[in-house]
Design an enzyme around this catalytic site. Structure first.
Site, PDB file in Angstrom:
ATOM      1  N   HIS A 213       0.791  -1.239   0.000  1.00 23.77           N
ATOM      2  CA  HIS A 213       0.000   0.000   0.000  1.00 23.77           C
ATOM      3  C   HIS A 213       0.818   1.282   0.000  1.00 23.77           C
ATOM      4  CE1 HIS A 213       1.125  -0.045   4.212  1.00 23.77           C
ATOM      5  NE2 HIS A 213       0.694   1.191   4.327  1.00 23.77           N
TER       6      HIS A 213
HETATM    7  N1  UDP Z   1      -4.439  -5.135   8.328  1.00 24.02           N
HETATM    8  C1  UDP Z   1      -5.723  -5.663   8.409  1.00 24.02           C
HETATM    9  N2  UDP Z   1      -6.335  -6.029   7.254  1.00 24.02           N
HETATM   10  C2  UDP Z   1      -5.759  -5.909   6.031  1.00 24.02           C
HETATM   11  C3  UDP Z   1      -4.439  -5.398   5.968  1.00 24.02           C
HETATM   12  C4  UDP Z   1      -3.809  -5.011   7.134  1.00 24.02           C
HETATM   13  O1  UDP Z   1      -6.268  -5.806   9.493  1.00 24.02           O
HETATM   14  O2  UDP Z   1      -6.402  -6.260   5.022  1.00 24.02           O
HETATM   15  C5  UDP Z   1      -3.793  -4.695   9.575  1.00 24.02           C
HETATM   16  C6  UDP Z   1      -2.515  -5.423   9.874  1.00 24.02           C
HETATM   17  O3  UDP Z   1      -2.750  -6.457  10.761  1.00 24.02           O
HETATM   18  C7  UDP Z   1      -1.622  -4.364  10.461  1.00 24.02           C
HETATM   19  C8  UDP Z   1      -2.207  -3.055  10.057  1.00 24.02           C
HETATM   20  O4  UDP Z   1      -3.448  -3.342   9.429  1.00 24.02           O
HETATM   21  O5  UDP Z   1      -1.587  -4.397  11.838  1.00 24.02           O
HETATM   22  C9  UDP Z   1      -1.210  -2.422   9.153  1.00 24.02           C
HETATM   23  O6  UDP Z   1      -1.734  -1.424   8.505  1.00 24.02           O
HETATM   24  P1  UDP Z   1      -1.082  -0.891   7.167  1.00 24.02           P
HETATM   25  O7  UDP Z   1      -0.330  -1.957   6.508  1.00 24.02           O
HETATM   26  O8  UDP Z   1      -2.208  -0.235   6.444  1.00 24.02           O
HETATM   27  O9  UDP Z   1      -0.122   0.267   7.714  1.00 24.02           O
HETATM   28  P2  UDP Z   1       1.373   0.281   8.236  1.00 24.02           P
HETATM   29  O10 UDP Z   1       1.532  -0.743   9.302  1.00 24.02           O
HETATM   30  O11 UDP Z   1       2.278   0.076   7.087  1.00 24.02           O
HETATM   31  O12 UDP Z   1       1.535   1.655   8.817  1.00 24.02           O
END
Ligand code: UDP
Length: 368
Positions: A213
């Site tokens: 993403h």
């Molecule tokens: N996550 C979720 N469903 C999804 C994708 C990610 O619940 O379809 C959760 C995942 O477990 C993680 C969090 O969302 O804890 C991560 O969010 P994201 O990847 O959007 O952001 P980042 O961690 O890179 O800031």
């Protein structure tokens, strides 16, 4: 103690869930001073499966204020949030403002509070990719430099802050207390496995969970096409579950990628309970997410990261995570190599699952 929590994006809901739970537990003890939590939701993530589902399944109290700010440029989004959050903080006059991670919501919340001389507590402080082209890196550096209490998930984060001289500012405290995402995973893992068996039916262990993403990928359609082609090729060997972030879906459409390929299951974003169950039974995680790199480790699952650097360097050093960059050959070879790695997650590099309790206890000691 009155505390305002400012959140707005998916990873922040997962982190804030741990703190809200710790506050609830604390308030049950009638001999202790009560903590009042006011929640502001900026609206940065607003789709039901990117927001509402996290509040209900993670038992987060409904927001007291919902700002509905989304789908804007970085400047417009941060500016509008700043203005609205300032009004709420003036009205609520909290003892402390709690912000999480590295989004525009984090920066707007921290800046609004700091300008009003309200102390800021930054949860997940000190992380650095050392890549200032990432909007997240700018948000974290600025937030760390205006926060009063910096709660660090790792020793590496503490060192990063010390190297920037953050601890030289009067009144500032750097506190290493572990990762609140571990608290959330520990609490919910038993509930998770009960609801998601259907999803895994028919898929032997050895499947892959993939999420992508980041702007570095979705803003570069040629790069995105290359990475997606690698995933399609990997899916021929192992089933790939790929819950698609709305931004990635838009970018893949724009890049002319099609979703119907053998072994590849493109899905809507899944809820947290479903995600942690998928992670616990996967053979490999392929991601550019910060949260998933750690959650893969908590689940004992190896990880291939589609980036050139990571904030979670301790996992790369331990051999549980590998940086693949964006070249197809490196992604395909990396997936093959990492799928055979055994992850020993018995060490306490992210704490012991009680980071959120320790944050609340620290704030109570400092504030009154
Ligand atoms: N996550 C979720 N469903 C999804 C994708 C990610 O619940 O379809 C959760 C995942 O477990 C993680 C969090 O969302 O804890 C991560 O969010 P994201 O990847 O959007 O952001 P980042 O961690 O890179 O800031």
């Amino acid at each position: 103690m009155k505390l305002v929590t400012i959140i707005g994006a998916r990873p922040q809901f997962i982190k804030a869930a741990a703190l809200s739970r710790a506050i609830k537990t604390h308030n049950r003890d009638s001999s202790l001073q009560k903590v009042e939590e006011i929640i502001i939701h900026s609206g940065q993530h607003h789709d039901p499966n990117m927001s509402d589902i996290f509040f209900s399944s993670l038992e987060i109290p409904l927001p007291d204020y919902t700002l509905g700010i989304h789908n804007l440029s970085h400047g417009a989004m941060t500016g509008q949030m700043l203005e609205k959050i300032e009004q709420i903080l003036l009205h609520e006059a909290p003892d402390v403002v709690l912000v999480y991670g590295d989004t525009n919501t984090t920066l707007a919340g921290a800046l609004a509070a700091a300008k009003l001389h309200i102390p800021v507590a930054h949860v997940e402080a000190g992380l650095r990719s050392f890549n200032r082209a990432m909007p997240e890196e700018i948000n974290r550096i600025l937030t760390d430099h205006i926060a009063q209490w910096l709660f660090c998930p790792t020793q590496v984060a503490v060192k990063n802050l010390q190297a920037e001289g953050v601890d030289q500012r009067a009144g500032v405290e750097i506190i290493h207390n572990g990762d609140v995402m571990l608290d959330t995973m520990r609490y919910f893992i038993n509930k998770a496995s009960r609801i998601t068996l259907d999803r895994r039916k028919g898929s032997v262990d050895g499947y892959i969970v993939c999420t992508l993403h980041r702007a570095e990928l979705t803003d570069d359609l040629e790069r995105l096409r290359d990475v997606f082609t690698s995933i399609v090729s990997i899916a021929k060997e192992h089933p790939v579950f790929f819950p698609l972030h709305p931004r990635t879906r838009k970018a893949l459409d724009k890049a002319g990628c099609t979703f119907d390929h053998p072994g590849l299951e493109i899905m809507e974003p899944v809820g947290y309970l479903e995600m942690i169950d998928l992670l616990h039974h996967a053979g490999l995680v392929i991601t550019d997410s910060g949260g998933l790199q750690k959650e893969a480790f908590f689940s004992g699952t190896p990880c291939l990261t589609i980036r050139e650097e990571t904030e979670w360097t301790e996992l790369v050093e331990a051999g549980f995570n590998r940086l693949a960059g964006y070249a197809p050959e490196s992604i395909v070879a990396g997936a093959k190599a990492m799928a055979t790695v055994t992850v020993d997650n018995s060490s306490f590099i992210y704490g012991d699952g009680t980071a959120s309790q320790s944050i609340i206890a620290t704030l109570l000691r400092r504030i009154h």
